[in-house]
Write an enzyme that holds these catalytic residues in place. Sequence first.
Site, mmCIF file in Angstrom:
data_model
loop_
_atom_site.group_PDB
_atom_site.id
_atom_site.type_symbol
_atom_site.label_atom_id
_atom_site.label_comp_id
_atom_site.label_asym_id
_atom_site.label_seq_id
_atom_site.Cartn_x
_atom_site.Cartn_y
_atom_site.Cartn_z
ATOM 1 N N LYS A 9 -74.901 -38.107 13.329
ATOM 2 C CA LYS A 9 -75.541 -38.233 11.964
ATOM 3 C C LYS A 9 -75.173 -37.097 11.200
ATOM 4 C CE LYS A 9 -80.041 -39.490 11.845
ATOM 5 N NZ LYS A 9 -81.428 -39.424 12.569
ATOM 6 N N THR A 10 -75.230 -35.785 11.870
ATOM 7 C CA THR A 10 -75.011 -34.698 11.070
ATOM 8 C C THR A 10 -73.616 -34.738 10.351
ATOM 9 O OG1 THR A 10 -76.401 -33.304 12.264
ATOM 10 C CG2 THR A 10 -74.731 -32.180 11.407
ATOM 11 N N THR A 14 -62.720 -20.417 17.584
ATOM 12 C CA THR A 14 -62.700 -19.048 17.044
ATOM 13 C C THR A 14 -64.030 -18.384 18.030
ATOM 14 O OG1 THR A 14 -62.355 -19.833 15.102
ATOM 15 C CG2 THR A 14 -63.896 -18.183 14.952
ATOM 16 N N THR A 22 -78.833 -24.831 16.444
ATOM 17 C CA THR A 22 -78.011 -23.821 17.285
ATOM 18 C C THR A 22 -77.792 -22.551 16.477
ATOM 19 O OG1 THR A 22 -75.883 -24.830 16.108
ATOM 20 C CG2 THR A 22 -76.714 -25.733 18.362
ATOM 21 N N TYR A 26 -68.751 -35.728 18.561
ATOM 22 C CA TYR A 26 -68.385 -34.674 17.805
ATOM 23 C C TYR A 26 -66.703 -35.006 17.129
ATOM 24 C CZ TYR A 26 -66.964 -29.697 17.027
ATOM 25 O OH TYR A 26 -66.501 -28.629 16.080
ATOM 26 N N ILE A 35 -80.662 -33.747 -0.228
ATOM 27 C CA ILE A 35 -80.593 -32.328 -0.564
ATOM 28 C C ILE A 35 -80.533 -32.455 -2.206
ATOM 29 C CG2 ILE A 35 -79.165 -29.848 -0.362
ATOM 30 C CD1 ILE A 35 -78.132 -31.214 2.007
ATOM 31 N N ARG A 82 -69.963 -21.843 25.525
ATOM 32 C CA ARG A 82 -68.551 -22.027 24.985
ATOM 33 C C ARG A 82 -67.676 -20.934 26.064
ATOM 34 N NH1 ARG A 82 -68.257 -22.644 18.568
ATOM 35 N NH2 ARG A 82 -70.130 -21.663 18.644
ATOM 36 N N LYS A 105 -66.413 -35.897 13.049
ATOM 37 C CA LYS A 105 -65.614 -34.941 12.411
ATOM 38 C C LYS A 105 -64.334 -35.706 11.886
ATOM 39 C CE LYS A 105 -67.448 -30.539 12.978
ATOM 40 N NZ LYS A 105 -67.714 -29.740 11.984
HETATM 41 P P1 NAD Z 1 -72.926 -22.762 15.424
HETATM 42 O O1 NAD Z 1 -73.500 -23.869 16.400
HETATM 43 O O2 NAD Z 1 -73.017 -21.452 15.651
HETATM 44 O O3 NAD Z 1 -73.059 -22.982 13.801
HETATM 45 C C1 NAD Z 1 -73.432 -24.247 13.180
HETATM 46 C C2 NAD Z 1 -74.772 -24.119 12.489
HETATM 47 O O4 NAD Z 1 -75.073 -25.566 11.602
HETATM 48 C C3 NAD Z 1 -75.882 -23.999 13.104
HETATM 49 O O5 NAD Z 1 -76.489 -22.548 12.423
HETATM 50 C C4 NAD Z 1 -76.942 -25.044 13.297
HETATM 51 O O6 NAD Z 1 -78.270 -24.624 13.373
HETATM 52 C C5 NAD Z 1 -76.431 -25.415 11.917
HETATM 53 N N1 NAD Z 1 -77.017 -27.272 12.127
HETATM 54 C C6 NAD Z 1 -76.471 -28.089 12.897
HETATM 55 N N2 NAD Z 1 -76.649 -29.202 12.557
HETATM 56 C C7 NAD Z 1 -77.279 -29.079 11.324
HETATM 57 C C8 NAD Z 1 -77.955 -30.019 10.610
HETATM 58 N N3 NAD Z 1 -78.080 -31.463 10.818
HETATM 59 N N4 NAD Z 1 -78.732 -29.617 9.272
HETATM 60 C C9 NAD Z 1 -78.560 -28.121 9.078
HETATM 61 N N5 NAD Z 1 -77.972 -27.415 9.881
HETATM 62 C C10 NAD Z 1 -77.424 -27.840 10.933
HETATM 63 O O7 NAD Z 1 -71.226 -23.289 15.308
HETATM 64 P P2 NAD Z 1 -69.904 -22.230 14.702
HETATM 65 O O8 NAD Z 1 -69.150 -21.969 15.787
HETATM 66 O O9 NAD Z 1 -70.554 -21.302 13.795
HETATM 67 O O10 NAD Z 1 -69.343 -23.513 13.887
HETATM 68 C C11 NAD Z 1 -69.515 -23.636 12.514
HETATM 69 C C12 NAD Z 1 -68.764 -24.970 11.952
HETATM 70 O O11 NAD Z 1 -67.378 -24.659 12.458
HETATM 71 C C13 NAD Z 1 -69.080 -26.149 12.875
HETATM 72 O O12 NAD Z 1 -68.948 -27.274 11.778
HETATM 73 C C14 NAD Z 1 -67.818 -26.442 13.881
HETATM 74 O O13 NAD Z 1 -67.720 -27.930 14.192
HETATM 75 C C15 NAD Z 1 -66.824 -25.714 13.233
HETATM 76 N N6 NAD Z 1 -65.814 -25.333 14.061
HETATM 77 C C16 NAD Z 1 -65.940 -24.303 14.909
HETATM 78 C C17 NAD Z 1 -65.174 -23.727 15.726
HETATM 79 C C18 NAD Z 1 -65.453 -22.679 16.583
HETATM 80 O O14 NAD Z 1 -64.478 -22.305 17.559
HETATM 81 N N7 NAD Z 1 -66.327 -21.941 16.450
HETATM 82 C C19 NAD Z 1 -64.013 -24.617 16.088
HETATM 83 C C20 NAD Z 1 -63.731 -25.648 15.094
HETATM 84 C C21 NAD Z 1 -64.698 -26.110 14.175
HETATM 85 N N1 UDP Z 2 -64.625 -23.980 30.036
HETATM 86 C C1 UDP Z 2 -64.691 -23.261 31.649
HETATM 87 N N2 UDP Z 2 -65.532 -22.606 31.713
HETATM 88 C C2 UDP Z 2 -66.810 -22.359 31.069
HETATM 89 C C3 UDP Z 2 -67.024 -23.178 29.645
HETATM 90 C C4 UDP Z 2 -65.656 -23.582 29.252
HETATM 91 O O1 UDP Z 2 -63.691 -23.367 32.240
HETATM 92 O O2 UDP Z 2 -67.774 -21.669 31.228
HETATM 93 C C5 UDP Z 2 -63.266 -24.444 29.697
HETATM 94 C C6 UDP Z 2 -63.438 -25.901 28.949
HETATM 95 O O3 UDP Z 2 -63.538 -26.675 30.205
HETATM 96 C C7 UDP Z 2 -62.252 -25.957 28.028
HETATM 97 C C8 UDP Z 2 -61.903 -24.519 27.934
HETATM 98 O O4 UDP Z 2 -62.671 -23.882 28.818
HETATM 99 O O5 UDP Z 2 -61.334 -26.345 28.846
HETATM 100 C C9 UDP Z 2 -62.528 -24.179 26.199
HETATM 101 O O6 UDP Z 2 -63.900 -24.651 26.452
HETATM 102 P P1 UDP Z 2 -64.647 -24.510 25.078
HETATM 103 O O7 UDP Z 2 -66.192 -25.083 25.452
HETATM 104 O O8 UDP Z 2 -64.954 -22.896 24.781
HETATM 105 O O9 UDP Z 2 -64.184 -25.195 23.864
HETATM 106 P P2 UDP Z 2 -63.185 -26.551 23.512
HETATM 107 O O10 UDP Z 2 -63.211 -27.362 24.720
HETATM 108 O O11 UDP Z 2 -64.052 -27.029 22.741
HETATM 109 O O12 UDP Z 2 -61.886 -26.278 23.300
#
Ligand code: NAD
Ligand code: UDP
Length: 309
Positions: A90-91, A174, A36, A144, A62, A185, A148
């Site tokens: 798995k991840t 975020t 991703t 997920y 690793i 998102r 987690k």
């Molecule tokens: P993202 O998808 O942009 O980044 C995830 C990265 O992990 C990507 O670069 C992807 O290629 C890499 N990746 C996925 N599976 C992998 C694997 N098996 N081996 C190696 N690389 C792998 O997501 P993000 O928003 O940057 O999120 C980063 C982390 O923060 C995630 O663990 C996510 O669960 C956590 N997180 C993010 C949010 C948010 O709102 N963005 C909220 C809560 C937690």
């Molecule tokens: N959502 C929405 N339209 C979109 C994408 C998401 O209404 O195009 C809603 C989704 O159903 C959720 C909220 O927005 O209630 C946040 O979704 P997101 O996927 O960004 O994050 P998360 O559900 O993981 O908090």
Amino acid sequence: MKKILIAGGAGFIGHHLCKKLLKKKCLIICVDNLSTGSVKNINEFKTNKNFKFIKKDITSNINISCDEIYNLACPASPKQYQINPINTLKTNVMGSYNLLELAKKNNAKIFQASTSEIYGDPINHPQKENYWGNVNPIGKRSCYDEGKRSAETLFFDFHRTYKLQIKVARIFNTFGPNMDTNDGRVVSNIINSCLNNKNIHIYGSGKQTRCFCFVDDTVEAIIKFMETDKNILGPINIGSNNEISILKLTKIILKLTQSKSKIKFMKRPSDDPVRRKPNLSKAKKILNWKPKTSLEEGLSKTIKYFNNL
Ligand code: NAD
Ligand code: UDP
């Protein structure tokens, strides 16, 4: 020079974390399978001699020497993590286990990007770290959520068993520049629709709430957490506590983009949390941190980024 391994460094948050840590004169080893994430997110670091990229999946073995590990590797958007749910699990389980073993071998400190999804569709509101949550273990989100949660268990068991230095943060929604435009998102979806004057899809009534934190604030908290004393393990909530409905968020983005897009209400996905808001007392007390960027300011920066793509 400190050697820091960032798993998932080519993702959205990973990009900002690499950028900030490179300014601190660290050697960054970014490990990512680019599922991703993207090369675009790490291109600007390629000429930096303190940055190294290794294309690798964390579910495979690793062996890299390092002083600190940040585990961000995992698809984060519901659309992405549900494409291959078994791989997501798995991840979280095998990948976290591999990184924990690596931390043990190197006697390295290790950070886990856990999530507000630990709380599932929360009954307690706002969510405090001592709340155990309300997760459907067999639903579409559980690859997920339970992944987690299992990762958190592994982190704490490695700490209890081997005295490993762990830091577990529960990150809430975020957003910001470098989010993948198509990752599904809500913030990126709505901005995309508005900039292209396409229909905005709101899932359900739009009354469901979230708190949106700008990525610079999230990354600042992550780094502060990593720098705390070794007895600080977490979990610590990181995010904004400005709770807003998805409908209200949509109206703000419509105004900021001056878009003519129309709202279309769609079916709400199963187990989509009704409301979510972190209790930030622990973050404020332990990290001396709270988010600084207003929602409008963060959204404006994100819209600018999407506009320039
Ligand atoms: P993202 O998808 O942009 O980044 C995830 C990265 O992990 C990507 O670069 C992807 O290629 C890499 N990746 C996925 N599976 C992998 C694997 N098996 N081996 C190696 N690389 C792998 O997501 P993000 O928003 O940057 O999120 C980063 C982390 O923060 C995630 O663990 C996510 O669960 C956590 N997180 C993010 C949010 C948010 O709102 N963005 C909220 C809560 C937690
Ligand atoms: N959502 C929405 N339209 C979109 C994408 C998401 O209404 O195009 C809603 C989704 O159903 C959720 C909220 O927005 O209630 C946040 O979704 P997101 O996927 O960004 O994050 P998360 O559900 O993981 O908090």
